[in-house]
Write an enzyme that holds these catalytic residues in place. Structure first.
Site, short mmCIF file in Angstrom:
data_model
loop_
_atom_site.label_atom_id
_atom_site.label_comp_id
_atom_site.label_asym_id
_atom_site.label_seq_id
_atom_site.Cartn_x
_atom_site.Cartn_y
_atom_site.Cartn_z
N THR A 95 0.87 -1.17 0.00
CA THR A 95 0.00 0.00 0.00
C THR A 95 0.91 1.22 0.00
OG1 THR A 95 -1.75 -1.15 1.19
CG2 THR A 95 -1.80 1.26 1.22
N LYS A 170 -7.33 1.41 -2.62
CA LYS A 170 -6.92 0.97 -1.28
C LYS A 170 -7.12 2.09 -0.26
CE LYS A 170 -5.27 -1.67 1.92
NZ LYS A 170 -3.93 -2.29 1.92
N LYS A 238 0.74 4.78 8.31
CA LYS A 238 1.28 5.15 7.00
C LYS A 238 0.18 5.27 5.96
CE LYS A 238 2.47 1.89 4.49
NZ LYS A 238 1.85 0.99 3.49
#
Length: 295
Positions: A95, A170, A238
């Site tokens: 990701t 995502k 993150k």
């Protein structure tokens, strides 16, 4: 096929096993060779660097922690793009930032390579069972070519569009999880304060309108205080930071995302960054419970 895989962590290790079980010749690289001993015993081959791995693969998967790790692995004289053979397909399962996916795509094309950004969702359970959701960006022809390999990992594989589209999708996924994790934690704290048995409450609400993956899979871990990672808090932070940056760039105000990010950042500051996201319950315990923890 001759497949290279870089990043054999909590999820990557299971994916390598699926490739081996699928009959593919798999070479791996990870920073600590000792952590990959079970994969070597299962038939994977060790490569001493991304460069050596890239020189001997038809397809290369990467699944690392942060965008900076992706940059280091793909670019530079020792990187994948400069060392892969023409015709190699590069698939980043990390990701990461949509703009980095576009950068990899552009650089790959110049070298006669193909690339897909294909972040996944489903955690360690989905990886282990080959039931990940995979969100794919890149050329449709490349996607169709690689689908048999992706089928080894996932039960829901969707081509979302051109390079970067997988990463944007995502972000949509992570935005929902961010809010949902707060809801799950608040529900359990409410149940406890109301004098209910949280496990019995789950029996009623898990399959109703409130049902979700997080409720079914992570709430039981919250109750048992099992905070071992299926997905690290540091990696979720993150992801949420990327989503927040992209939202700001598009002029969006997403208060639930911002609140969830602040709660997880507070947990990380307290030393929980290497725990699973279900440790969010600790924030609510500390704010709402005066008695010793009973979860």
């Amino acid at each position: 096929m001759k497949v290279g895989f870089i990043g054999t962590g909590v999820m990557g290790s299971s994916l390598v096993k699926h490739l081996l079980e699928g009959g593919h010749e798999v070479s791996i690289f990870t920073r600590t060779a000792a952590k990959a001993e079970d994969l070597l015993e299962a038939g994977a081959q060790w490569k001493e660097s991304p460069k050596l791995l890239a020189q001997d693969a038809e397809v290369i998967f990467t699944m690392v922690g942060y965008p900076i790790d992706v940059e280091q692995i793909y670019f530079g004289e020792e990187g994948i793009i400069n060392n892969a053979k023409k015709g190699t397909v590069l698939i980043d399962l990390t990701t990461s930032k949509p703009e980095l996916a576009q950068k990899i795509y552009d650089a790959s094309r110049q070298k006669g390579l193909s690339s897909l950004d294909a972040p996944v969702s489903g955690g360690d359970v989905g990886a282990r069972n080959g039931l990940l959701s995979i969100m794919v960006g890149g050329e449709e022809e490349t996607f169709k070519q690689m689908q048999p390999l992706l089928d080894l990992f996932g039960g829901n594989i969707v081509h979302q569009g051109q390079a970067g589209a997988g990463q944007h999708t995502k972000m949509c996924n992570q935005i929902i999880i961010a809010s949902n994790m707060m809801g799950v934690s608040e529900s359990l704290i409410y149940a406890l304060k109301a004098g209910l048995d949280p496990e019995t409450v789950l029996l009623s609400i898990s399959s109703g309108a409130a049902g979700s993956w997080s409720l079914s899979n992570l709430a039981p871990k919250m109750i048992s205080r099992n905070f071992e990672p299926g997905f690290y808090i540091k990696h979720f932070i993150k992801d949420m930071r990327i989503a927040a940056e992209e939202a700001e760039r598009m002029g969006l105000e997403l208060p639930a995302l911002r609140l969830s990010l602040s709660l997880f950042e507070s947990l990380a500051e307290r030393g929980y960054e290497d725990k699973g996201t279900q440790a969010l319950i600790v924030q609510y315990e500390d704010s709402n419970l005066k008695e010793p923890k009973t979860f």
